[in-house]
Design an enzyme around this catalytic site. Structure first.
Site, PDB file in Angstrom:
ATOM      1  N   LYS A   1       0.807  -1.228   0.000  1.00 38.26           N
ATOM      2  CA  LYS A   1       0.000   0.000   0.000  1.00 38.26           C
ATOM      3  C   LYS A   1       0.844   1.284   0.000  1.00 38.26           C
ATOM      4  CE  LYS A   1      -4.078  -1.862   2.358  1.00 38.26           C
ATOM      5  NZ  LYS A   1      -4.982  -1.718   3.505  1.00 38.26           N
TER       6      LYS A   1
ATOM      7  N   ASP B   1      -9.952   2.644   3.413  1.00 39.20           N
ATOM      8  CA  ASP B   1     -10.057   1.961   4.714  1.00 39.20           C
ATOM      9  C   ASP B   1     -10.722   2.863   5.756  1.00 39.20           C
ATOM     10  OD1 ASP B   1      -8.960  -0.505   3.992  1.00 39.20           O
ATOM     11  OD2 ASP B   1      -6.912   0.178   4.350  1.00 39.20           O
TER      12      ASP B   1
HETATM   13  P1  NAD Z   1      -0.262  -3.245  11.434  1.00 35.95           P
HETATM   14  O1  NAD Z   1       0.696  -4.410  11.490  1.00 35.95           O
HETATM   15  O2  NAD Z   1      -0.004  -2.137  10.483  1.00 35.95           O
HETATM   16  O3  NAD Z   1      -0.370  -2.604  12.920  1.00 35.95           O
HETATM   17  C1  NAD Z   1      -0.496  -3.427  14.047  1.00 35.95           C
HETATM   18  C2  NAD Z   1      -0.867  -2.583  15.256  1.00 35.95           C
HETATM   19  O4  NAD Z   1      -1.190  -3.472  16.330  1.00 35.95           O
HETATM   20  C3  NAD Z   1       0.264  -1.690  15.763  1.00 35.95           C
HETATM   21  O5  NAD Z   1      -0.299  -0.494  16.259  1.00 35.95           O
HETATM   22  C4  NAD Z   1       0.859  -2.510  16.897  1.00 35.95           C
HETATM   23  O6  NAD Z   1       1.527  -1.718  17.852  1.00 35.95           O
HETATM   24  C5  NAD Z   1      -0.381  -3.146  17.470  1.00 35.95           C
HETATM   25  N1  NAD Z   1      -0.174  -4.392  18.216  1.00 35.95           N
HETATM   26  C6  NAD Z   1       0.166  -5.613  17.698  1.00 35.95           C
HETATM   27  N2  NAD Z   1       0.227  -6.520  18.681  1.00 35.95           N
HETATM   28  C7  NAD Z   1      -0.076  -5.867  19.834  1.00 35.95           C
HETATM   29  C8  NAD Z   1      -0.170  -6.271  21.205  1.00 35.95           C
HETATM   30  N3  NAD Z   1       0.051  -7.536  21.578  1.00 35.95           N
HETATM   31  N4  NAD Z   1      -0.515  -5.333  22.122  1.00 35.95           N
HETATM   32  C9  NAD Z   1      -0.758  -4.051  21.746  1.00 35.95           C
HETATM   33  N5  NAD Z   1      -0.678  -3.622  20.475  1.00 35.95           N
HETATM   34  C10 NAD Z   1      -0.340  -4.516  19.537  1.00 35.95           C
HETATM   35  O7  NAD Z   1      -1.683  -3.898  11.197  1.00 35.95           O
HETATM   36  P2  NAD Z   1      -2.995  -3.217  10.560  1.00 35.95           P
HETATM   37  O8  NAD Z   1      -3.021  -3.505   9.121  1.00 35.95           O
HETATM   38  O9  NAD Z   1      -3.079  -1.810  11.032  1.00 35.95           O
HETATM   39  O10 NAD Z   1      -4.126  -4.102  11.265  1.00 35.95           O
HETATM   40  C11 NAD Z   1      -4.524  -3.865  12.614  1.00 35.95           C
HETATM   41  C12 NAD Z   1      -5.847  -4.563  12.854  1.00 35.95           C
HETATM   42  O11 NAD Z   1      -6.828  -3.961  12.025  1.00 35.95           O
HETATM   43  C13 NAD Z   1      -5.824  -6.050  12.495  1.00 35.95           C
HETATM   44  O12 NAD Z   1      -6.522  -6.752  13.479  1.00 35.95           O
HETATM   45  C14 NAD Z   1      -6.569  -6.114  11.165  1.00 35.95           C
HETATM   46  O13 NAD Z   1      -7.276  -7.313  11.017  1.00 35.95           O
HETATM   47  C15 NAD Z   1      -7.530  -4.953  11.302  1.00 35.95           C
HETATM   48  N6  NAD Z   1      -7.925  -4.388   9.995  1.00 35.95           N
HETATM   49  C16 NAD Z   1      -9.250  -4.434   9.683  1.00 35.95           C
HETATM   50  C17 NAD Z   1      -9.689  -3.911   8.490  1.00 35.95           C
HETATM   51  C18 NAD Z   1     -11.154  -3.970   8.177  1.00 35.95           C
HETATM   52  O14 NAD Z   1     -11.531  -3.703   7.022  1.00 35.95           O
HETATM   53  N7  NAD Z   1     -11.999  -4.274   9.146  1.00 35.95           N
HETATM   54  C19 NAD Z   1      -8.783  -3.315   7.589  1.00 35.95           C
HETATM   55  C20 NAD Z   1      -7.429  -3.285   7.941  1.00 35.95           C
HETATM   56  C21 NAD Z   1      -7.012  -3.834   9.156  1.00 35.95           C
END
Ligand code: NAD
Length: 263
Positions: free
Chosen positions: A47, A84
């Site tokens: 992205k 998003d």
């Molecule tokens: P990413 O890898 O870019 O970011 C991960 C985030 O989670 C960071 O802020 C990190 O610090 C935090 N994190 C990870 N493990 C942690 C823990 N044990 N304790 C505290 N914080 C923790 O991931 P992303 O793409 O931003 O995805 C994040 C969430 O959003 C995921 O669960 C993903 O499924 C969800 N998501 C949903 C949609 C949707 O359309 N509903 C779209 C994108 C992402």
């Protein structure tokens, strides 16, 4: 969801998936241009790279520094969008929650959190308090705060380490909408939540980005606490696609049918 919606709306198009290595992103984009595709989506980890290969960015994609949707103009110029955050805001709206003028606490500073914060600020949120653990995402959160303060000065934005439990409790106590945009709650962390259920109260709206499982521990806790709304992440996934479909075709995806058939 796209192919079904093309068929339902009488559009002669096909949606295909291609797996490309991150380092080949630029070549992939050039190839799609050469093939005159009508538009494309991009997923992780490409992205951010794609945002650097397009001719123009939407205001949200510019702020986020990443795009998940690229449209092709009649002149062949590529515009990067990020749906998003749009999907997140629309999902809240579908649950009767408006974002304008609201105070948000956003847990997370990764891709999803960045998109949500930018869109919420652009859509008139009054305040966004970001909390992230002191991991490799924290500096990104600090950069997001700087960018948002410059681009959307009416929105008060801050970032605090998630480890500061007192600050988190105080922020949750005074916010309107609590958002989990971390991986906590998602498999294999489905038993976990970052929020002590004692902090949840009836006036609070709770939203999760996690959609696997559909009801996270946080959403279950919010329902048990009688929160004003407890909104899971599956709708965000649907509505980001609906927004992309509109950008590609100018038409509305049959969202309700898609929801029932595929989600
Ligand atoms: P990413 O890898 O870019 O970011 C991960 C985030 O989670 C960071 O802020 C990190 O610090 C935090 N994190 C990870 N493990 C942690 C823990 N044990 N304790 C505290 N914080 C923790 O991931 P992303 O793409 O931003 O995805 C994040 C969430 O959003 C995921 O669960 C993903 O499924 C969800 N998501 C949903 C949609 C949707 O359309 N509903 C779209 C994108 C992402």
């Amino acid at each position: 969801m796209y192919n079904y919606s093309f068929a339902r709306t009488g559009i002669d198009a096909a949606y295909l998936a291609f797996d490309i290595p991150l380092e080949k992103t630029k070549e992939a984009v050039e190839s799609l241009k050469l093939l005159h595709v009508g538009g494309f989506n991009v997923t992780m980890p490409c992205k951010t790279a794609v945002a650097g290969c397009v001719d123009a960015l939407s205001p949200a994609a510019e702020l986020i520094g990443a795009c998940n949707t690229v449209t092709v103009g009649e002149d062949g110029k590529l515009t990067g969008h990020n749906t998003d955050g749009i999907g997140f805001v629309r999902n809240l709206a579908e649950h009767g929650v408006a974002i304008s003028g609201k105070k948000l606490v956003v847990l997370g500073a990764g891709g999803a959190a960045t998109a949500i914060c930018a869109q919420a600020a652009l859509d008139g949120a009054a305040e966004i308090a970001i909390f992230n653990r002191k991991d490799e995402f924290y500096p990104r959160g600090e950069q997001n705060v700087e960018k948002l303060r410059k681009a959307v000065p009416h929105c008060k934005v801050s970032i605090t380490p998630l480890e500061d439990e007192a600050a988190l409790a105080a922020a949750v106590g005074r916010c309107d909408i609590l958002v989990n945009a971390t991986k906590v709650g998602m498999k294999p962390l489905e038993a976990e939540t970052l929020i002590d259920p004692k902090l949840l109260r009836p006036e609070l709206v709770v939203a999760d980005t996690v959609y696997n499982p559909k009801e996270t521990r946080l959403i279950c806790d919010a329902k048990a606490a009688g929160c004003a709304a407890a909104v899971g992440g599956i709708g965000m996934l649907l509505w980001q696609g609906v927004a992309a479909f509109k950008l590609f075709t100018g038409k509305d995806m049959p969202a309700q049918e898609v929801l029932e058939k595929f989600f």
